[in-house]
Design a protein around this motif. Structure first.
Motif, short mmCIF file in Angstrom:
data_model
loop_
_atom_site.label_atom_id
_atom_site.label_comp_id
_atom_site.label_asym_id
_atom_site.label_seq_id
_atom_site.Cartn_x
_atom_site.Cartn_y
_atom_site.Cartn_z
N VAL A 1 14.37 -14.60 -6.22
CA VAL A 1 13.71 -15.35 -5.15
C VAL A 1 13.78 -14.55 -3.85
O VAL A 1 12.77 -14.38 -3.14
CB VAL A 1 14.36 -16.74 -4.97
N ARG A 2 14.96 -14.06 -3.55
CA ARG A 2 15.12 -13.26 -2.33
C ARG A 2 14.32 -11.96 -2.40
O ARG A 2 13.73 -11.52 -1.40
CB ARG A 2 16.61 -12.96 -2.10
N LEU A 3 14.29 -11.35 -3.59
CA LEU A 3 13.53 -10.11 -3.76
C LEU A 3 12.05 -10.32 -3.47
O LEU A 3 11.41 -9.51 -2.78
CB LEU A 3 13.73 -9.58 -5.18
N LEU A 4 11.47 -11.40 -3.98
CA LEU A 4 10.05 -11.66 -3.75
C LEU A 4 9.78 -11.97 -2.28
O LEU A 4 8.71 -11.61 -1.76
CB LEU A 4 9.56 -12.80 -4.65
N ASN A 5 10.70 -12.63 -1.63
CA ASN A 5 10.52 -12.87 -0.19
C ASN A 5 10.54 -11.55 0.59
O ASN A 5 9.74 -11.36 1.53
CB ASN A 5 11.60 -13.82 0.33
N GLU B 1 7.30 -9.58 2.87
CA GLU B 1 7.43 -9.01 4.20
C GLU B 1 7.13 -7.51 4.21
O GLU B 1 6.49 -6.99 5.13
CB GLU B 1 8.84 -9.27 4.75
N GLU B 2 7.61 -6.81 3.19
CA GLU B 2 7.40 -5.35 3.14
C GLU B 2 5.94 -4.99 2.86
O GLU B 2 5.42 -4.03 3.45
CB GLU B 2 8.30 -4.75 2.06
N GLN B 3 5.28 -5.74 2.00
CA GLN B 3 3.90 -5.43 1.63
C GLN B 3 2.89 -5.97 2.64
O GLN B 3 1.78 -5.47 2.72
CB GLN B 3 3.59 -5.98 0.24
N PRO C 1 0.77 -8.69 3.02
CA PRO C 1 -0.61 -8.89 2.51
C PRO C 1 -1.60 -9.29 3.60
O PRO C 1 -2.80 -9.00 3.47
CB PRO C 1 -0.43 -10.00 1.46
N TRP C 2 -1.16 -9.94 4.66
CA TRP C 2 -2.06 -10.31 5.74
C TRP C 2 -2.63 -9.07 6.43
O TRP C 2 -3.78 -9.08 6.87
CB TRP C 2 -1.32 -11.21 6.74
N THR C 3 -1.83 -8.00 6.48
CA THR C 3 -2.33 -6.74 7.05
C THR C 3 -3.33 -6.09 6.12
O THR C 3 -4.36 -5.55 6.56
CB THR C 3 -1.15 -5.79 7.31
N LEU C 4 -3.04 -6.13 4.83
CA LEU C 4 -3.99 -5.59 3.85
C LEU C 4 -5.30 -6.36 3.89
O LEU C 4 -6.39 -5.78 3.75
CB LEU C 4 -3.38 -5.67 2.44
N ALA C 5 -5.22 -7.67 4.10
CA ALA C 5 -6.44 -8.49 4.18
C ALA C 5 -7.28 -8.11 5.39
O ALA C 5 -8.52 -8.10 5.33
CB ALA C 5 -6.07 -9.97 4.22
N LYS C 6 -6.62 -7.81 6.49
CA LYS C 6 -7.36 -7.37 7.68
C LYS C 6 -8.07 -6.04 7.42
O LYS C 6 -9.21 -5.82 7.86
CB LYS C 6 -6.40 -7.21 8.86
N ALA C 7 -7.40 -5.13 6.70
CA ALA C 7 -8.00 -3.82 6.40
C ALA C 7 -9.25 -3.97 5.56
O ALA C 7 -10.17 -3.15 5.64
CB ALA C 7 -6.99 -2.94 5.69
N GLU C 8 -9.29 -5.03 4.74
CA GLU C 8 -10.48 -5.28 3.91
C GLU C 8 -11.69 -5.67 4.76
O GLU C 8 -12.83 -5.51 4.32
CB GLU C 8 -10.19 -6.42 2.93
N THR D 1 -10.81 0.74 -0.30
CA THR D 1 -10.54 0.58 -1.73
C THR D 1 -9.04 0.42 -1.98
O THR D 1 -8.61 -0.42 -2.78
CB THR D 1 -11.07 1.79 -2.51
N ARG D 2 -8.24 1.25 -1.29
CA ARG D 2 -6.80 1.15 -1.45
C ARG D 2 -6.27 -0.19 -0.97
O ARG D 2 -5.39 -0.78 -1.60
CB ARG D 2 -6.12 2.30 -0.68
N ALA D 3 -6.78 -0.67 0.17
CA ALA D 3 -6.33 -1.95 0.70
C ALA D 3 -6.65 -3.08 -0.27
O ALA D 3 -5.83 -3.98 -0.50
CB ALA D 3 -6.97 -2.21 2.06
N THR D 4 -7.85 -3.03 -0.85
CA THR D 4 -8.25 -4.07 -1.81
C THR D 4 -7.35 -4.03 -3.05
O THR D 4 -6.87 -5.07 -3.53
CB THR D 4 -9.71 -3.89 -2.22
N ALA D 5 -7.11 -2.83 -3.57
CA ALA D 5 -6.26 -2.69 -4.75
C ALA D 5 -4.84 -3.12 -4.45
O ALA D 5 -4.19 -3.79 -5.26
CB ALA D 5 -6.30 -1.24 -5.25
N ASP D 6 -4.35 -2.76 -3.27
CA ASP D 6 -2.98 -3.14 -2.91
C ASP D 6 -2.86 -4.65 -2.75
O ASP D 6 -1.86 -5.25 -3.18
CB ASP D 6 -2.56 -2.45 -1.61
N LEU D 7 -3.84 -5.26 -2.13
CA LEU D 7 -3.79 -6.71 -1.95
C LEU D 7 -3.86 -7.42 -3.30
O LEU D 7 -3.14 -8.40 -3.53
CB LEU D 7 -4.92 -7.17 -1.04
N ASP D 8 -4.73 -6.93 -4.19
CA ASP D 8 -4.79 -7.51 -5.54
C ASP D 8 -3.43 -7.42 -6.24
O ASP D 8 -2.95 -8.38 -6.84
CB ASP D 8 -5.83 -6.77 -6.38
N ARG D 9 -2.80 -6.24 -6.14
CA ARG D 9 -1.50 -6.04 -6.78
C ARG D 9 -0.45 -6.97 -6.19
O ARG D 9 0.34 -7.59 -6.92
CB ARG D 9 -1.07 -4.58 -6.61
N VAL D 10 -0.43 -7.10 -4.88
CA VAL D 10 0.57 -7.94 -4.22
C VAL D 10 0.38 -9.40 -4.59
O VAL D 10 1.34 -10.11 -4.93
CB VAL D 10 0.52 -7.74 -2.70
#
Length: 516
Positions: free
Chosen positions: A409-413, A417-419, A421-428, A443-452
């Motif tokens: 649970v702590r790891l996913l939290n 924060e580290e990934q 996703p709100w920043t990746l969404a802005k890049a899209e 393309t990288r932002a989209t792929a990263d957001l999908d992965r996250v």
């Protein structure tokens, strides 16, 4: 595969408290986990309704013992559904079917040569319903558990040849070093055995509220033998139309340390005398403490499980007790501690993680979970977790198993924060006509957001499967919102869930409950 787990049966001379709830929750965690693993589970709890303490309370109130147990047993039975206990049967030892089975089994013990008539004189605790050895007597000739003066009793009884089983019990402990857990309780029981076993009373002739000794109707069986046998007798009639003895005995017992002697010395010896298998394992819990003192009906320092559940919900109480007090150890509990765990871990850590993960999929991917591979680093941290948790539970490491899950649970939290996703969404959303636009970066932002997003939803799903034994209601709600409501333990592996759509998810642990 048959799996049987039991709680102690609870004494009905007063209403239930949080200490009774504790062992019920532990047994329920085990039962739910084994159901998820595909086992045919028989989970037994109930009430111990005979013996001197019940007769004394009834006498003081001017009612019959049967009236007293009929008044109090339903209170314990009602506790199960409130705790979300999934027990399959609730036994009452005043049940004629139980009484008949007790008489049959103990007659077999006598016929096998392990019973004789004799004179007993010794110190007796009326609250424990137990004759104390010299090593069990506290200062001032008092009971070490209840603190009350011991009574000197002398009577002619039928005796069980416990001393004859000394070597066999020592061999049991040598052959199965993890038969009693934790190790400290095993060592305590073994030390008692090695100190030399004495024959013990099988019957009483100065009380009448109990199971009659069929070969001597002036006696009733000593309440502990009657009570212990419930674990076996219930298998004969606990499931309609079936006798589960062959498929579900031996069982795993969950008990408190105050009844260690009876379950880890008397009970296996009696089973050997009856030519029955000893239990699979005895898991021994410590005391719940309030103000540094054991929670006890006789001391009056009890917390009402119904009050705590009314404010915080059953899942929160279940979680708190097994998170706050490591199973096997003593630990202090309080409503203040429950509130703190509720807010910090349930609402903030887990509830917020589930809400954020599903909300971001709805916002950034129109509620559809991306069908991509999960993050390999997170996947590695989850690898084998289901097997680890199952093994810990089978070994009686109930709180340690919960901590192993909570690490994820702590790891996913941290992952959120580290990934970012709100920043990746802005890049899209960068305007492709803007100066310096880089399509590869998009393309990288989209792929990263999908992965996250896929990793978060899949991680939350696996956590829900793993946490279901502790949090049965909220995990079902969460899995329904993820549209993958399968609780099977085989799904406790990251990447095995379907990448479908997610629905709305109300707060699993609303903070206004803790503020009330």
């Amino acid at each position: 595969m048959g799996y049987s787990v039991t709680t102690p049966i609870f004494y009905v001379n007063a209403a239930p408290h949080l200490g009774h709830a504790y062992s019920t929750i532990v047994a329920d965690v085990l039962a739910r986990n084994h159901r998820q693993r595909g086992d045919d589970v028989f989970f037994l709890t109930g009430t111990d309704e005979h013996g001197e303490p019940v007769a004394n309370v009834a006498r003081d109130r001017g009612i019959t013992p049967q009236e007293l147990v009929d008044e109090n047993a339903p209170k314990f039975q009602a506790m199960g559904p409130v705790l979300e206990s999934s027990n399959d049967f609730f036994i009452r030892t005043s049940d004629p079917r139980h009484k008949a089975a007790v008489q049959e089994i103990l007659t077999t013990v006598k016929e096998n040569g392990w019973v004789y008539e004799g004179q007993y004189e010794g110190w007796y605790c009326p609250k424990c319903a137990d004759f104390k050895t010299e090593s069990e007597i506290a200062e001032g000739n008092t009971c070490p558990i209840h603190g009350v003066p011991l009574l000197r009793e002398s009577e002619t009884n039928w005796f069980f040849k416990l001393s004859a089983f000394q070597e066999r019990l020592e061999q049991l402990y040598a052959d199965r070093p993890d038969w009693v857990v934790p190790q400290s309780r095993r060592n305590e029981a073994l030390a008692f055995i090695k100190g030399g076993l004495q024959d013990v009373s099988l019957s009483r002739n100065q009380i009448t509220w109990g199971v009659e000794v069929p070969w001597d109707l002036d006696h009733v069986f000593y309440v502990w033998w009657d009570a212990l046998l419930n674990y076996v007798t219930a298998l004969r009639f606990g499931r309609d139309g079936e006798d589960l003895t062959a498929s579900h005995w031996p069982a795993t017992h969950v008990i408190g340390k105050d009844i260690l002697k009876f379950h880890t010395i008397y009970w296996p010896a009696l089973l050997m005398a009856a030519e029955l298998e000893v239990p699979t394992r005895v898991m021994v819990g410590g005391f719940l403490l309030v103000g540094g003192t054991k929670m006890s009906k006789s001391l009056g320092n009890v917390l009402d499980p119904f009050d705590a559940i009314e404010q915080y919900g059953a899942d929160a109480v279940r979680f708190y007790l097994l998170r706050e007090v490591a199973f096997g150890s003593d630990g202090s509990v309080s409503l203040e501690g429950l509130k703190l765990r509720y807010e910090s871990e349930l609402a903030n850590d887990f509830g917020n993680l589930a809400s954020r993960s599903t909300a971001m999929v709805r916002r950034y991917r129109d509620s559809v979970v991306p069908d991509v591979a999960v993050d390999p680093v997170v996947a590695a941290s989850f690898a084998g977790l289901g097997d680890t948790v199952s093994r810990m539970l089978d070994d009686g490491q109930i709180s340690q198993a919960l901590e192993a899950i909570w690490e994820r649970v702590r790891l996913l939290n941290r992952f959120v924060e580290e990934q970012a996703p709100w920043t990746l969404a802005k890049a899209e959303k960068v305007d492709p006509t803007s100066e310096g636009f880089d399509p590869d970066e998009l393309t990288r932002a989209t792929a990263d957001l999908d992965r996250v997003l896929r990793t978060l939803v899949e991680g939350v799903r696996v956590l829900a499967v793993l946490l279901h034994p502790w949090l049965p209601s909220s995990t079902v709600v969460l899995l329904d919102a993820l549209n993958v409501p399968d609780l099977a333990w085989s799904g406790a592996e990251l990447g095995t869930g379907a990448a479908g759509a997610v629905g709305d998810l109300a707060p699993l642990f609303p903070k206004d409950r803790a503020a009330a």
